[in-house]
Scaffold this motif. Structure first.
Motif, PDB file in Angstrom:
ATOM      1  N   ARG A   1       0.835  -1.199   0.000  1.00 37.31           N
ATOM      2  CA  ARG A   1       0.000   0.000   0.000  1.00 37.31           C
ATOM      3  C   ARG A   1       0.874   1.255   0.000  1.00 37.31           C
ATOM      4  NH1 ARG A   1      -1.566   3.891   2.929  1.00 37.31           N
ATOM      5  NH2 ARG A   1      -0.563   3.212   4.841  1.00 37.31           N
TER       6      ARG A   1
ATOM      7  N   THR B   1       1.385   4.200  -3.134  1.00 35.96           N
ATOM      8  CA  THR B   1       1.008   5.603  -2.944  1.00 35.96           C
ATOM      9  C   THR B   1       2.221   6.518  -2.777  1.00 35.96           C
ATOM     10  OG1 THR B   1       0.738   5.295  -0.548  1.00 35.96           O
ATOM     11  CG2 THR B   1      -1.220   4.976  -1.926  1.00 35.96           C
ATOM     12  N   HIS B   2       3.397   6.053  -3.218  1.00 35.36           N
ATOM     13  CA  HIS B   2       4.594   6.902  -3.071  1.00 35.36           C
ATOM     14  C   HIS B   2       4.400   8.218  -3.817  1.00 35.36           C
ATOM     15  CE1 HIS B   2       6.519   6.833  -7.028  1.00 35.36           C
ATOM     16  NE2 HIS B   2       6.001   5.626  -7.169  1.00 35.36           N
ATOM     17  N   ARG B   3       5.146   9.225  -3.374  1.00 33.03           N
ATOM     18  CA  ARG B   3       5.016  10.570  -3.957  1.00 33.03           C
ATOM     19  C   ARG B   3       6.273  10.990  -4.712  1.00 33.03           C
ATOM     20  NH1 ARG B   3       3.065  14.043   1.021  1.00 33.03           N
ATOM     21  NH2 ARG B   3       5.003  13.186   1.789  1.00 33.03           N
TER      22      ARG B   3
END
Length: 99
Positions: free
Chosen positions: A86, A90-92
């Motif tokens: 998860r 959802t890394h930025r």
């Protein structure tokens, strides 16, 4: 680019909750196991090893131990792998210093 991209390792470290920690002996020295290293294998299965510190103190050798076949530890590994997936999903992007 994704067709040429080869990811060689996916691994996470997981702290073992106090109530699930155990001891094991290597080369006559007792270790308290506190960390799991979980790897995602190319076939999608997980591999796990445990690490810790000598009970009598000191750094000791960095050696791996097998993880006991305990349902609570298996659940911890599965939950950690799911949470890692998860977080990766959802890394930025890279955190680059700002000028």
């Amino acid at each position: 680019m994704s067709g040429d991209l080869e990811v060689s390792a996916l691994a996470i470290n997981v702290t073992v909750p106090e109530e699930l920690r155990w001891t094991d002996t290597r080369r006559g020295q007792e270790f308290r196991l506190t960390t799991l290293n979980v790897r995602l294998l190319p076939d999608g299965h997980l591999a796990v090893k445990a690490y810790g510190r000598p009970v009598d103190g000191g750094r000791g050798a960095y050696v791996s131990f097998p993880v006991p076949d305990e349902p609570a530890l298996a659940a911890l590994v599965a939950e950690a792998a799911g949470e890692a997936g998860r977080l990766w999903a959802t890394h930025r992007g890279l955190d680059r210093p700002r000028a």
